[in-house]
Structure formats: structure tokens, C-alpha cells
Design an enzyme around this catalytic site. Structure first.
Site, PDB file in Angstrom:
ATOM      1  N   GLU A 122       0.815  -1.233   0.000  1.00 52.59           N
ATOM      2  CA  GLU A 122       0.000   0.000   0.000  1.00 52.59           C
ATOM      3  C   GLU A 122       0.836   1.264   0.000  1.00 52.59           C
ATOM      4  OE1 GLU A 122      -1.763  -0.289   3.820  1.00 52.59           O
ATOM      5  OE2 GLU A 122      -3.144  -1.872   3.277  1.00 52.59           O
ATOM      6  N   PRO A 123       1.656   1.473  -0.987  1.00 53.36           N
ATOM      7  CA  PRO A 123       2.484   2.679  -0.961  1.00 53.36           C
ATOM      8  C   PRO A 123       1.692   3.928  -1.320  1.00 53.36           C
ATOM      9  CG  PRO A 123       2.816   1.491  -3.001  1.00 53.36           C
ATOM     10  CD  PRO A 123       1.813   0.708  -2.228  1.00 53.36           C
ATOM     11  N   ARG A 158       3.618  20.165   5.661  1.00 53.96           N
ATOM     12  CA  ARG A 158       4.665  19.256   6.158  1.00 53.96           C
ATOM     13  C   ARG A 158       5.827  19.966   6.870  1.00 53.96           C
ATOM     14  NH1 ARG A 158       7.329  15.910   3.904  1.00 53.96           N
ATOM     15  NH2 ARG A 158       6.889  14.148   5.264  1.00 53.96           N
ATOM     16  N   TYR A 184       5.885  18.648  10.655  1.00 59.14           N
ATOM     17  CA  TYR A 184       6.911  17.640  10.964  1.00 59.14           C
ATOM     18  C   TYR A 184       8.313  18.221  10.913  1.00 59.14           C
ATOM     19  CZ  TYR A 184       3.012  14.805   9.130  1.00 59.14           C
ATOM     20  OH  TYR A 184       1.791  14.265   8.857  1.00 59.14           O
ATOM     21  N   CYS A 217      -1.270  33.757   9.709  1.00 64.03           N
ATOM     22  CA  CYS A 217      -0.873  34.415  10.961  1.00 64.03           C
ATOM     23  C   CYS A 217      -0.466  33.399  12.029  1.00 64.03           C
ATOM     24  CB  CYS A 217      -1.985  35.307  11.469  1.00 64.03           C
ATOM     25  SG  CYS A 217      -3.524  34.438  11.606  1.00 64.03           S
TER      26      CYS A 217
HETATM   27  N1  LLP Z   1      -1.050   2.011   4.707  1.00 62.58           N
HETATM   28  C1  LLP Z   1      -1.420   2.484   5.918  1.00 62.58           C
HETATM   29  C2  LLP Z   1      -2.185   1.625   6.807  1.00 62.58           C
HETATM   30  C3  LLP Z   1      -1.057   3.776   6.312  1.00 62.58           C
HETATM   31  O1  LLP Z   1      -1.405   4.227   7.498  1.00 62.58           O
HETATM   32  C4  LLP Z   1      -0.304   4.596   5.426  1.00 62.58           C
HETATM   33  C5  LLP Z   1       0.072   5.958   5.796  1.00 62.58           C
HETATM   34  C6  LLP Z   1       0.048   4.066   4.175  1.00 62.58           C
HETATM   35  C7  LLP Z   1      -0.339   2.770   3.858  1.00 62.58           C
HETATM   36  C8  LLP Z   1       0.842   4.837   3.190  1.00 62.58           C
HETATM   37  O2  LLP Z   1       2.068   5.223   3.681  1.00 62.58           O
HETATM   38  P1  LLP Z   1       3.205   5.797   2.700  1.00 62.58           P
HETATM   39  O3  LLP Z   1       3.549   4.731   1.710  1.00 62.58           O
HETATM   40  O4  LLP Z   1       2.665   7.008   2.031  1.00 62.58           O
HETATM   41  O5  LLP Z   1       4.331   6.123   3.593  1.00 62.58           O
HETATM   42  N2  LLP Z   1       1.179  12.873   6.598  1.00 62.58           N
HETATM   43  C9  LLP Z   1       2.423  12.169   6.794  1.00 62.58           C
HETATM   44  C10 LLP Z   1       2.314  10.707   6.425  1.00 62.58           C
HETATM   45  C11 LLP Z   1       1.234   9.969   7.165  1.00 62.58           C
HETATM   46  C12 LLP Z   1       1.115   8.525   6.726  1.00 62.58           C
HETATM   47  C13 LLP Z   1      -0.098   7.877   7.271  1.00 62.58           C
HETATM   48  N3  LLP Z   1      -0.277   6.518   6.868  1.00 62.58           N
HETATM   49  C14 LLP Z   1       3.514  12.885   6.016  1.00 62.58           C
HETATM   50  O6  LLP Z   1       3.239  13.910   5.397  1.00 62.58           O
HETATM   51  O7  LLP Z   1       4.675  12.465   6.045  1.00 62.58           O
END
Ligand code: LLP
Length: 402
Positions: free
Chosen positions: A258-259, A297, A301, A328
Site C-alpha cells: 500500500e504505498p 509538512r 513535521y 498568521c
Molecule cells: N497504509 C497504511 C495503513 C497507512 O497508514 C499509510 C500511511 C500508508 C499505507 C501509506 O504510507 P506511505 O507509503 O505514504 O508512507 N502525513 C504524513 C504521512 C502519514 C502517513 C499515514 N499513513 C507525512 O506527510 O509524512
């Protein structure tokens, strides 16, 4: 990518996406898993624009969704329902019901209480719910604490023993069909070992379930593959796939992956323009027309995004500056203390790696319309979301006319 022309044509702030990059990333990952049956289920929370999701649908991608809204987006964009997974630590009854009615691949259950709810709701509908259970393997993914999810202190999933109990419960129920297992230890992962360890732990659980006649068909390894924002060493898709596959000997499972960020992160740019410069004390500020509400972001973060300032000055002097937006809040910045050439109002600032968790995390804070989004494909650009207007922003508000 001609950012100057795109910014002239569509205005700023603006998101621009390279659909060919998305396609190449998808193909690379799919290829890495070619030794097995696999489904790449794009995590649409990373970038859920319907045209983006449609692009992935056209490649054969599935979708990982965390709300019924995302499930509906996935279906609307043409994702095959048997490649849709509905995850999330808290699902409402109506969401579970609708997911069952839409007959998606599986609901990913994250607690015992939720398993019982899914069981009841499926029973009331006279359906059998295909489910997976999210296991928390208690592994430190070595990433930012806000995006780390695989430790027992995190709210996600259940421990191995609880998962086992839940599978036995599901197996006995007439209305549950436990077809999958799931883990996701965190996001922006740049080290392979935690993934391999988590996968090995979960694969062992699959083996012990097999021994009691619970046959898991979908081995969902979550998302999390990191990308290069600055100078990180990232994991190669091939090595990632090999690390996972090496833990699966003797198991006949379809890999689900699930990327989000990996597929779209580096295929997106956020374009913003310089409004003014100012100096407060000994600090130089370059104030731009984009802000934290558009791309949060850095504020949230302290995330690094590479920034290019396309100065129109002749031989501009370069000095340290903060690049900030008009919101603001002191936390409204894109970068602090970076080397920036002198600028004129209207000069373009290009923020890189903005394809994932950019627009989807945008808000209307300070009554700012969210940016437009543009796709570039086959050397052509097209608008895939128009800029919001003031009327859009107030459209849901009622009862204020006197
Ligand atoms: N599967 C599940 C269960 C997840 O919770 C997530 C991300 C993904 C897949 C996808 O993850 P990815 O491949 O994109 O790393 N807002 C944060 C990232 C939060 C990710 C939440 N879950 C940021 O801007 O870095």
C-alpha cells in the site's frame, strides 16, 4: 517541466504533478514483486485527486482507503472493487455498512471491538465480510515519531496474541471470512531491517494460523517506502520486495502493498510566488503567496523540502533567509535559514517532493482557497482541480443571513 509557464498559465499557489513519474514508480514496484501474485494498492490519502487515482486505476492499481469517502473516490476513479482495502483505527457503523454493500476486497480490522461490530453489521445485512486484521508487530521503524505506527505504544492494530484470538473468532463466525493479514509499521521508511523483521513476525503468525486451518490469502505489508527529500539513502524497491519475499517461504499468499508517498511524492511540486521581502532585526524573510494551509509538512513535521528560488534579478546576492507564508502563525514557514538569492516580487519559488501529503493535507485556514492542481502527461498540461473560490469556501455555511 516548465514551471514558469505553468505558473503563468494557472496562477499560484499551484500543485503540479508528473503523471509519467507516477507510472514509472508504479511499474518499478510491481516488477519488484513479480515472483509472486501481488496487488499494489495505492494509499490514496497521499494524493486523492480523482485524476491521480484514475491514473493508477488505468495501471491496474488497487486502493488503500481510510474512510468511506476514500472508498468512494477509489470506485469513482475506476479502481477495481476487489482491489480496495478499507483500513483505519476507527470506522463508523455507516462506513462499515457501506463498505460491505460495495463489496470491496476486505475491511482491515484494528481491534476486537471493531471485529464484533463488523460481525454484527454483516449479519444484519445478511453478508459475509471479508476481513484482514492489522497486526502491530512492535517494531521500531526508525522514522519520525508522528508517522511511526508499528510500536505497541501506537494506537494502530493489535498484538499477535490478540490477533490470533480474533482470527479464531472470525473463523467461527458465519458472517466473517478472515482472508487477509496486515501490518504497516510507519511511513518514510529508509531502513530495510525493520520491514524484514515485521514481515517475518507476521509470516510466522500466518503459519501458526495455517496450522489451525485458517488460511490467509492476502499478506498486506502496508506502505511506508521512503523517498529522497534531501540526501537520504532510500530502499530500492527490488530489495524491499526481496526482504519481504524472503520471509514467506512455504506460504501461498498474494502480496498486497500500500504505498502512497513512494508512488507520488517526488512527482509533485508546489509552486508559489514571492510577494515581498523584509528584514526584521537580523532576519531576512521572503514572503510568498503559498502557506502552511497549502503545504503543512514543514510546519507539522519540520519536514525538509528542497526549494528553488528562480530569481529574476541580475547577479543576485545570496544570503540566508526564511521562506514564509502569509498565515498568521509563526509556524507558517517552508524553510528556515537557507541560502536564498535576492528576489523581486513575482519571482517563482518551486518546492519539491510535494506530490504526497501536500494537497490532501491542505486546509482553508485563514479563509484561504486551496490551490489548483495540474497534471503533466505526454508533454501536455491540464487542470485537474480548479482553484477554490470564496464562494466554495462559504458554500456549506447556513443560517448567517439576517
Ligand atoms: N497504509 C497504511 C495503513 C497507512 O497508514 C499509510 C500511511 C500508508 C499505507 C501509506 O504510507 P506511505 O507509503 O505514504 O508512507 N502525513 C504524513 C504521512 C502519514 C502517513 C499515514 N499513513 C507525512 O506527510 O509524512
Amino acid at each position: 517541466m516548465n514551471f514558469k509557464e505553468l505558473s503563468k498559465k494557472y496562477g499560484t499557489p499551484l500543485y503540479v504533478y508528473d503523471f509519467e513519474h507516477f507510472e514509472n514508480q508504479y511499474n518499478e514496484l510491481k516488477k519488484a514483486f513479480k515472483a509472486r501474485k501481488s496487488i499494489i494498492s495505492y494509499a490514496i490519502k497521499a494524493n486523492s485527486n480523482l485524476s491521480v487515482v484514475k491514473k493508477f486505476a488505468s495501471l491496474g492499481s488497487g486502493a488503500d482507503c481510510v474512510s468511506i469517502g476514500e472508498v468512494k473516490r477509489a470506485l469513482l476513479a475506476g479502481i477495481d472493487k476487489y482491489k480496495i482495502i478499507f483500513s483505519g483505527v476507527g470506522k463508523r457503523d455507516d462506513e462499515i455498512q457501506e463498505a460491505l454493500e460495495k463489496d470491496i476486497l476486505m475491511i482491515n480490522v484494528e481491534s476486537e471491538a471493531e471485529l464484533k461490530r463488523v460481525d454484527e453489521i454483516a449479519k444484519n445485512l445478511g453478508k459475509v465480510a471479508r476481513i484482514s486484521i492489522r497486526v502491530n508487530p512492535n517494531i521500531d521503524p526508525k522514522t519520525h515519531p508522528y508517522i511511526s505506527t508499528g510500536l505497541s505504544e501506537n494506537k494502530f492494530g493489535v498484538d499477535i496474541e490478540t490477533a490470533k484470538k480474533m482470527y479464531i473468532y472470525a473463523k467461527k463466525s458465519q458472517n466473517l471470512n478472515p482472508v487477509g493479514i496486515h501490518f504497516h509499521i510507519g511511513s518514510q521508511l529508509t531502513e530495510l531491517e525493520p520491514i524484514r523483521e515485521a514481515s517475518a513476525i507476521v509470516a510466522d503468525l500466518v503459519r501458526s494460523l495455517k496450522a489451525i486451518n485458517i488460511d490467509i490469502k492476502f499478506f498486506d505489508v502496508g506502505g511506508g517506502l521512503g523517498i529522497k527529500y534531501k540526501d537520504e539513502e532510500t530502499i530500492k524497491p527490488y530489495d524491499y520486495a526481496q526482504a519481504i519475499l524472503s520471509t514467506l517461504s512455504g506460504l501461498d499468499v498474494t502480496i498486497v502493498c500500500e504505498p502512497g508517498r513512494f508512488l507520488v511524492g517526488n512527482g509533485g511540486w508546489f509552486l508559489t510566488k514571492v510577494l515581498y521581502e523584509k528584514v526584521n532585526g537580523d532576519k531576512r524573510f521572503v514572503i510568498v503567496d503559498g502557506a502552511m494551509n497549502d503545504l503543512i509538512r514543514p510546519s507539522l513535521y519540520n519536514a525538509y523540502h528542497k526549494i528553488e528560488v528562480l530569481s529574476s534579478k541580475e547577479n543576485p546576492k545570496v544570503s540566508k533567509a526564511n521562506i514564509v507564508g502569509p498565515v498568521c502563525e509563526s509556524g507558517d514557514f517552508f524553510a528556515k535559514e537557507i541560502e536564498v538569492p535576492e528576489t523581486n516580487p513575482g519571482d517563482l519559488v518551486v518546492i519539491h517532493s510535494a506530490g504526497a501529503y501536500g494537497f490532501t493535507m491542505a486546509s482553508n485556514y485563514n479563509t484561504r482557497p486551496r490551490p489548483a492542481e495540474v497534471a503533466v502527461e505526454d508533454n501536455k498540461d491540464r487542470l485537474i482541480r480548479r482553484r477554490e473560490t470564496f464562494e466554495d469556501l462559504i458554500a456549506c455555511e447556513i443560517d448567517y443571513m439576517v
